[in-house]
Scaffold this active site. Sequence first.
Site, PDB file in Angstrom:
ATOM      1  N   ARG A  63      64.834  49.390 -16.140  1.00  0.00           N
ATOM      2  CA  ARG A  63      63.585  48.344 -16.199  1.00  0.00           C
ATOM      3  C   ARG A  63      63.943  47.264 -16.870  1.00  0.00           C
ATOM      4  NH1 ARG A  63      60.059  48.594 -19.909  1.00  0.00           N
ATOM      5  NH2 ARG A  63      59.933  51.071 -20.157  1.00  0.00           N
ATOM      6  N   TYR A 121      48.832  31.150  -0.105  1.00  0.00           N
ATOM      7  CA  TYR A 121      49.044  32.474   0.391  1.00  0.00           C
ATOM      8  C   TYR A 121      48.130  33.446   0.167  1.00  0.00           C
ATOM      9  CZ  TYR A 121      51.675  36.665   1.182  1.00  0.00           C
ATOM     10  OH  TYR A 121      52.141  37.998   1.815  1.00  0.00           O
ATOM     11  N   ASP A 195      55.407  27.550  -5.281  1.00  0.00           N
ATOM     12  CA  ASP A 195      56.058  28.598  -4.601  1.00  0.00           C
ATOM     13  C   ASP A 195      57.077  28.028  -3.779  1.00  0.00           C
ATOM     14  OD1 ASP A 195      56.271  30.295  -2.383  1.00  0.00           O
ATOM     15  OD2 ASP A 195      54.242  31.241  -2.899  1.00  0.00           O
ATOM     16  N   LYS A 220      61.530  37.091   2.358  1.00  0.00           N
ATOM     17  CA  LYS A 220      61.426  35.979   3.331  1.00  0.00           C
ATOM     18  C   LYS A 220      62.679  35.370   3.455  1.00  0.00           C
ATOM     19  CE  LYS A 220      57.163  37.110   3.035  1.00  0.00           C
ATOM     20  NZ  LYS A 220      56.130  36.464   2.320  1.00  0.00           N
TER      21      LYS A 220
HETATM   22  C1  LIG Z   1      55.240  36.374   1.060  1.00  0.00           C
HETATM   23  C2  LIG Z   1      54.711  35.414   0.670  1.00  0.00           C
HETATM   24  C3  LIG Z   1      54.097  35.724  -0.705  1.00  0.00           C
HETATM   25  C4  LIG Z   1      54.240  37.157  -1.471  1.00  0.00           C
HETATM   26  O1  LIG Z   1      55.503  37.948  -1.413  1.00  0.00           O
HETATM   27  P1  LIG Z   1      55.756  39.563  -1.291  1.00  0.00           P
HETATM   28  O2  LIG Z   1      56.915  39.499  -1.498  1.00  0.00           O
HETATM   29  O3  LIG Z   1      55.080  39.844  -0.123  1.00  0.00           O
HETATM   30  O4  LIG Z   1      54.852  39.922  -2.540  1.00  0.00           O
HETATM   31  C5  LIG Z   1      53.818  34.751  -1.669  1.00  0.00           C
HETATM   32  N1  LIG Z   1      53.941  33.276  -1.196  1.00  0.00           N
HETATM   33  C6  LIG Z   1      54.503  33.223  -0.089  1.00  0.00           C
HETATM   34  C7  LIG Z   1      54.465  31.646   0.278  1.00  0.00           C
HETATM   35  C8  LIG Z   1      54.749  34.264   0.875  1.00  0.00           C
HETATM   36  O5  LIG Z   1      55.239  33.859   2.190  1.00  0.00           O
END
Ligand SMILES: *Cc1c(COP(=O)(O)O)cnc(C)c1O
Length: 405
Positions: A63, A121, A195, A220
């Site tokens: 962890r 998001y 982000d 992603k």
């Molecule tokens: C998918 C996404 C998130 C969240 O990520 P997870 O891996 O699903 O927890 C946050 N911001 C954006 C822009 C995203 O596309």
Amino acid sequence: MGKRGDNGDDWDMPTKSVHAGEMHDASGSHIDPVHMTSTYVFEDSEAIRDWASGESGAHVYSRVGNPNREALARKLSALEGFGMEEPVFAEIFSSGMGAVSSALLGLTGSGDHIIAQSVLYGTTNHLVNEVLPKYGITNSRVPLLQGDLLEQELASNPNTKVVYIETPANPTMSVIDIASTTEIAHAHGARVVVDNTFATPVLQRPLALGADVVIHSTTKFINGHGTVIGGALVCRDPDFMENGGGALVRYIGAVPSAMDCWLTSIGLKTLPLRMREHCANARALAEFLDSNDRVARTHWPGLESHPQHEIAARQMDDFGAMISIDMGDFDSATRLMDGLTMCSLAVSLGNVDTLVQHPASMTHRLMSEEDRLSVGITNGMIRISAGIESAKDIIADFDRAISGL
Ligand SMILES: *Cc1c(COP(=O)(O)O)cnc(C)c1O
């Protein structure tokens, strides 16, 4: 200096993606081994003393740290810090939301305020609107964090600790100027979190533009193959990493598995190569859609008609793979989606294959229609994540589906 394990400071982005952060452990494995272990063995009590004094850097419990997580953090920090003199640090989480919530909880406490753009998001939106207020952390919104409005909002909320940016923004593809927003936020003592999921460090490096913290959903483009849910937090401040938001990975416990980190590291090696194809395909598809009479509007930052095209051209190296289109009404949007045969109907994005989703009924269905429409998420909107198939085949799939309307 030894050949393997040399992290060449002057390497280009593709070279760093392939070589940076690799373990090169004593086994001689070409590819990093996967350390599927919860705990680590100490040789004797002296080894424990060396670990406790910080001398040995030994692992103790997964962890807290795991070699695969650290290898991925090294690779990702080399990319986010590309071209920067200052060192950059990364921590890996079990999801993008783990990273988002740790960044925000690390920067705020009870009585503090967050300012964000109107559209975030969906799950980040819920976190900020519904979860954080329970702990006394409030928020307000400024459309696209527009300069003069942001100044006013910061002045009337002197307890603002964070200005939160998503650019390009989901699902409208609006673009926010990171450097100028950061300048305004810093003048009011607020930190800036970006982000960077849609752009990836290959196209946009917010830390170099002055931002304080970058977060990613590595689910992603970074992983790129749709095999893992994961996240990352990247920053220049070693104290924030050791004792602030970065450390929350072990207190809140959004810890990724070694296997997930390993899969993500392998995906990351081809990120520059993939982004090149993603962007070229997005351009071809956006131009096709933009010139098609059945498509009411095409939103892609690379089109000169995009309202923030100039900002995107300045702060991004290319315009990304995310496109949204407006088909005019709900019925045309769903019929177009039903007419696609190669592209998949799925949420998520950044995979090698083209993914298509309908924000009003999928990712943003929890917003009221009024709220959705006020931020530009129409009933006819479709979001497209252009894959790395041949552009000709992606366009043919859309062409057939649109002709069938
Ligand atoms: C998918 C996404 C998130 C969240 O990520 P997870 O891996 O699903 O927890 C946050 N911001 C954006 C822009 C995203 O596309």
